[in-house]
Design an enzyme around this catalytic site. Structure first.
Site, mmCIF file in Angstrom:
data_model
loop_
_atom_site.group_PDB
_atom_site.id
_atom_site.type_symbol
_atom_site.label_atom_id
_atom_site.label_comp_id
_atom_site.label_asym_id
_atom_site.label_seq_id
_atom_site.Cartn_x
_atom_site.Cartn_y
_atom_site.Cartn_z
ATOM 1 N N HIS A 18 0.850 -1.193 0.000
ATOM 2 C CA HIS A 18 0.000 0.000 0.000
ATOM 3 C C HIS A 18 0.886 1.243 0.000
ATOM 4 O O HIS A 18 2.117 1.122 -0.004
ATOM 5 C CB HIS A 18 -0.982 -0.009 1.177
ATOM 6 C CG HIS A 18 -0.338 -0.144 2.532
ATOM 7 N ND1 HIS A 18 0.598 0.749 3.011
ATOM 8 C CD2 HIS A 18 -0.496 -1.065 3.516
ATOM 9 C CE1 HIS A 18 0.974 0.393 4.221
ATOM 10 N NE2 HIS A 18 0.337 -0.721 4.552
ATOM 11 N N HIS A 21 3.844 1.519 2.496
ATOM 12 C CA HIS A 21 5.074 0.814 2.088
ATOM 13 C C HIS A 21 5.781 1.610 0.990
ATOM 14 O O HIS A 21 7.006 1.721 0.970
ATOM 15 C CB HIS A 21 4.742 -0.577 1.524
ATOM 16 C CG HIS A 21 4.037 -1.489 2.477
ATOM 17 N ND1 HIS A 21 2.812 -2.051 2.206
ATOM 18 C CD2 HIS A 21 4.396 -1.941 3.702
ATOM 19 C CE1 HIS A 21 2.446 -2.813 3.222
ATOM 20 N NE2 HIS A 21 3.379 -2.762 4.144
ATOM 21 N N CYS A 126 1.916 -10.376 20.622
ATOM 22 C CA CYS A 126 1.059 -9.719 19.633
ATOM 23 C C CYS A 126 1.484 -10.177 18.244
ATOM 24 O O CYS A 126 2.644 -9.992 17.846
ATOM 25 C CB CYS A 126 1.164 -8.194 19.732
ATOM 26 S SG CYS A 126 0.348 -7.394 18.328
ATOM 27 N N CYS A 129 2.610 -7.220 15.903
ATOM 28 C CA CYS A 129 3.978 -6.727 16.135
ATOM 29 C C CYS A 129 4.997 -7.832 15.957
ATOM 30 O O CYS A 129 6.185 -7.560 15.831
ATOM 31 C CB CYS A 129 4.154 -6.221 17.566
ATOM 32 S SG CYS A 129 3.121 -4.854 18.030
ATOM 33 N N CYS A 144 -3.060 -4.615 22.509
ATOM 34 C CA CYS A 144 -1.808 -4.049 21.977
ATOM 35 C C CYS A 144 -2.099 -2.610 21.558
ATOM 36 O O CYS A 144 -3.051 -2.374 20.805
ATOM 37 C CB CYS A 144 -1.325 -4.863 20.771
ATOM 38 S SG CYS A 144 -0.154 -3.935 19.744
ATOM 39 N N HIS A 147 -1.991 -2.297 17.539
ATOM 40 C CA HIS A 147 -2.912 -3.062 16.687
ATOM 41 C C HIS A 147 -4.320 -3.180 17.269
ATOM 42 O O HIS A 147 -5.222 -3.705 16.618
ATOM 43 C CB HIS A 147 -2.332 -4.458 16.415
ATOM 44 C CG HIS A 147 -1.065 -4.387 15.613
ATOM 45 N ND1 HIS A 147 0.180 -4.306 16.197
ATOM 46 C CD2 HIS A 147 -0.863 -4.307 14.270
ATOM 47 C CE1 HIS A 147 1.104 -4.217 15.251
ATOM 48 N NE2 HIS A 147 0.502 -4.203 14.083
ATOM 49 N N LYS A 324 -6.160 6.797 9.593
ATOM 50 C CA LYS A 324 -5.193 5.705 9.560
ATOM 51 C C LYS A 324 -5.651 4.694 8.524
ATOM 52 O O LYS A 324 -6.832 4.394 8.413
ATOM 53 C CB LYS A 324 -5.115 5.062 10.952
ATOM 54 C CG LYS A 324 -3.903 4.192 11.093
ATOM 55 C CD LYS A 324 -3.692 3.706 12.516
ATOM 56 C CE LYS A 324 -2.557 2.656 12.471
ATOM 57 N NZ LYS A 324 -2.280 2.038 13.713
ATOM 58 N N LYS A 327 -7.446 -2.169 6.764
ATOM 59 C CA LYS A 327 -8.347 -3.019 5.981
ATOM 60 C C LYS A 327 -9.778 -2.844 6.456
ATOM 61 O O LYS A 327 -10.708 -2.780 5.670
ATOM 62 C CB LYS A 327 -7.932 -4.487 6.109
ATOM 63 C CG LYS A 327 -6.787 -4.842 5.190
ATOM 64 C CD LYS A 327 -6.639 -6.350 5.075
ATOM 65 C CE LYS A 327 -5.341 -6.665 4.344
ATOM 66 N NZ LYS A 327 -4.652 -7.825 4.845
HETATM 67 N N1 MSP Z 1 8.626 -6.834 8.416
HETATM 68 C C1 MSP Z 1 8.730 -5.744 9.311
HETATM 69 C C2 MSP Z 1 10.022 -4.986 9.107
HETATM 70 C C3 MSP Z 1 11.272 -5.813 9.226
HETATM 71 S S1 MSP Z 1 12.688 -4.841 8.877
HETATM 72 C C4 MSP Z 1 13.965 -5.823 9.255
HETATM 73 C C5 MSP Z 1 7.557 -4.788 9.105
HETATM 74 N N2 MSP Z 1 6.878 -4.923 7.967
HETATM 75 S S2 MSP Z 1 5.609 -4.037 7.543
HETATM 76 O O1 MSP Z 1 5.196 -4.531 6.267
HETATM 77 O O2 MSP Z 1 4.653 -4.011 8.582
HETATM 78 O O3 MSP Z 1 6.153 -2.564 7.391
HETATM 79 C C6 MSP Z 1 7.215 -2.310 6.492
HETATM 80 C C7 MSP Z 1 7.598 -0.842 6.550
HETATM 81 O O4 MSP Z 1 6.492 -0.081 6.061
HETATM 82 C C8 MSP Z 1 7.874 -0.358 7.964
HETATM 83 O O5 MSP Z 1 9.011 0.477 7.997
HETATM 84 C C9 MSP Z 1 6.633 0.424 8.333
HETATM 85 O O6 MSP Z 1 6.887 1.486 9.207
HETATM 86 C C10 MSP Z 1 6.227 0.948 6.968
HETATM 87 N N3 MSP Z 1 4.810 1.291 6.946
HETATM 88 C C11 MSP Z 1 3.746 0.455 7.037
HETATM 89 N N4 MSP Z 1 2.594 1.205 7.017
HETATM 90 C C12 MSP Z 1 2.915 2.516 6.924
HETATM 91 C C13 MSP Z 1 2.196 3.706 6.745
HETATM 92 N N5 MSP Z 1 0.895 3.761 6.762
HETATM 93 N N6 MSP Z 1 2.920 4.841 6.516
HETATM 94 C C14 MSP Z 1 4.278 4.848 6.395
HETATM 95 N N7 MSP Z 1 4.975 3.736 6.564
HETATM 96 C C15 MSP Z 1 4.359 2.596 7.012
HETATM 97 O O7 MSP Z 1 7.350 -3.954 9.958
#
Ligand code: MSP
Length: 545
Positions: A18, A21, A126, A129, A144, A147, A324, A327
């Site tokens: 999304h 990411h 969790c 997390c 949590c 979440h 925020k 889903k």
């Molecule tokens: N798999 C772990 C990270 C392991 S790093 C060794 C994880 N994955 S995640 O898919 O949940 O998130 C990946 C990255 O995307 C994280 O840095 C997280 O902060 C970022 N984001 C996820 N949702 C986000 C937003 N809504 N806005 C900005 N970044 C966000 O955590």
């Protein structure tokens, strides 16, 4: 600067990518491209984090194997990064064979060293997390805080890592290196969290979590996902502890005897890539996973006798229409759907918008309306039109020819070269939005210069040399602007530089205000708008809301 190694967080593959990411990958790609303008060897790592209970459960609910789910979704991440021109050097998947083997050895090395020990434990886990939570951090309802879900009670015999052993060293490192955690305001949060840190569980019983890497000599336990995930930053560039063969061979014996902690590991044979790139210059991550990167990861690295990252940059979160993304709210925005709905041939506008959506480390927001307004104003009206108008005047008045007398003292030079320095300083602090603002400020200055100098009036008054000088002064600075905007908008920059016959590969430190060559620069048919205003149906609809 000899090399620049930078990484993103690796994304969980229990869903499709999304724009949250995408925000992080865009920021990192921009930093990577900026540093290619300052150094010859940039290594940009990204990838997917594929083990753990969350993935196992999602696969179960979809009736597919975890590996099938990972393959499908990891590909979606790769496809999306391609659509966004995320030009990574390497994409690691934690299910890659070489990574799994290296992680087993890393775990085993820490076990041999005595930094990992076995212990019975009951705690609140969790799944979101992928970690145990401290009961004092739960909400009043026992949820949590991130979440808003009730954690599972887990009672298992697990392996534990002696995080407490490294507590003082980490505190010292943070205090002595104010640029270790960036932006600096986040360092205090981490220091507070360090106050009551405890040893952490670093394995799960295979009976509960099957989708994970086995502990080397204990297949009843799988390695904790965060050890697996964080290690990607070193395994991707070739780190692997080497086990010495247990034989009576005198060479091996000698090696074992010189090893002070009596582990069966040889002094690590570091691969050339690892030696070249480690320590990493920056880990770009979201603020939600700062604890893992600034406490757990440094402790693991210290335990492995490896140097710590130079910087950890924690960006903020992206909300959608100020809400925020989730889903359950049904407001998850896919980056490729934005490109499609605005009919964008190139991702430049989206990249620019996302990268400038928030000051460094702060939260940002995405809305269709704001997106359309901002990129139309900055990229089409200010920057694109400026180039277009100037080149058109050069063709109209001089048949596209730059005459020697058009070259001289450029009143814009100081501001333009000053902006290059300011932009570099911002990048050194990972202030990507702030650097973007400086570039647009320079564009505004040049627009004002054109307005004030009125080359069309000069032409009318037949002051042709003066008119040509104004146009060339602008075009010389447009070359600098194309270079500065390149990391954000690589396709727009390419189109600009082609029309200016400017070499986009020029390093920032070699930029001057004398870029346009004397002679024929361009013909009428070669002038192209570098960015068309956004007026897709969807954008119109949302702007009427
Ligand atoms: N798999 C772990 C990270 C392991 S790093 C060794 C994880 N994955 S995640 O898919 O949940 O998130 C990946 C990255 O995307 C994280 O840095 C997280 O902060 C970022 N984001 C996820 N949702 C986000 C937003 N809504 N806005 C900005 N970044 C966000 O955590």
């Amino acid at each position: 600067m000899e090399k620049y190694y930078l990484t993103t967080a690796i994304d969980y593959v229990n869903g499709a990518p999304h724009i949250g990411h995408a925000y992080e990958k865009i920021l990192t790609d921009i930093i990577a491209r900026h540093y290619t303008q300052r150094c010859d060897d940039v290594f940009f790592l990204t990838g997917t984090d594929e083990h753990g209970i969350k993935i196992q459960k999602t696969a179960q609910s979809k009736g597919v194997t975890p590996k099938e789910l990972c393959d499908e979704n990891s590909q979606k991440f790769k496809d999306t990064w391609k659509a966004l021109d995320i030009d990574y050097t390497k994409f690691i998947r934690t299910t890659d064979d070489y990574h799994e083997k290296a992680v087993q050895k890393i775990f085993d090395k820490l076990l041999q060293k005595g930094d990992i020990y076995k212990h019975s434990y009951e705690g609140w886990y969790c799944q979101g997390c992928e970690c145990f939570l401290n009961p004092k951090d739960l909400t009043e309802d026992g949820l949590c805080p991130d979440h808003l879900k009730k954690p599972d009670i887990v009672s298992e015999e697990n392996y534990f890592f002696k995080l407490t052993k490294y507590k003082d060293a980490i505190i010292k490192h943070i205090k002595e290196h104010p640029d270790f955690i960036m932006p600096e305001f986040r360092a205090n949060e981490v220091l507070n969290q360090l106050e009551d840190i405890q040893d952490i569980s670093v394995s799960r019983a295979k009976s509960n979590v099957q989708w994970g890497i086995d502990v080397l000599n204990d297949p009843e336990q799988s390695i904790y996902v965060w050890i697996d995930a964080l290690s990607n930053y070193i395994t991707a560039i070739g780190y692997e502890p080497e086990i010495a063969a247990k034989s009576n061979n005198s060479e091996n014996l000698q090696l074992q005897q010189t090893d002070t902690d009596l582990s069966p590991y040889r002094p690590i044979a570091l691969s050339p890539n690892f030696k070249k790139y480690w320590p990493v210059d920056v880990h770009v991550i979201g603020k939600d996973i700062l604890k893992f990167h600034s406490i757990y990861w440094p402790a693991f690295l210290m335990a492995l006798d490896l140097p710590l990252p130079k910087h950890i940059f924690a960006h903020g979160w992206i909300t959608i229409d100020e809400a925020k993304m989730s889903k359950s709210l049904g407001n998850v925005v896919s980056p490729t759907s934005v490109l499609e709905s605005f009919n964008l041939e190139y991702p430049d506008a989206f990249r620019y918008y996302m990268a400038t959506s928030a000051p460094a480390g702060r939260d940002g927001n995405y809305s269709d309306e704001d997106f359309k307004e901002k990129v139309n104003a900055h990229l089409a009206n200010s920057m694109g039109n400026l180039l277009n108008r100037t080149l058109s005047m050069l063709v109209k008045y001089f048949d596209g020819e730059v005459k020697p007398e058009f070259k001289g003292e450029n009143p814009l030079a100081k501001k333009a070269l000053g902006t290059v320095q300011i932009v570099k300083n911002h990048f050194d602090n990972f202030e990507i939005a702030e650097a973007g603002q400086e570039i647009i400020k320079l564009v505004d200055t040049v627009n004002k210069y054109v307005q004030d100098s009125a080359p069309w009036t000069l032409a009318k008054e037949e002051k042709m040399t003066e008119c040509g000088q104004v146009l060339v002064n602008v075009l010389d600075v447009m070359c600098i602007i194309s270079s500065l905007i390149y990391p954000y908008c690589p396709n727009i920059a390419k189109s600009m530089s082609e029309q200016l016959s400017f070499d986009l590969k020029t390093k920032l430190d070699n930029l001057t205000a004398d870029n346009i060559k004397i002679g024929k620069l361009i013909s009428k048919e070669d002038i192209k708008p570098v960015f068309l205003r956004l007026d897709s149906e969807l954008a119109d609809k949302s702007s009427k809301k």
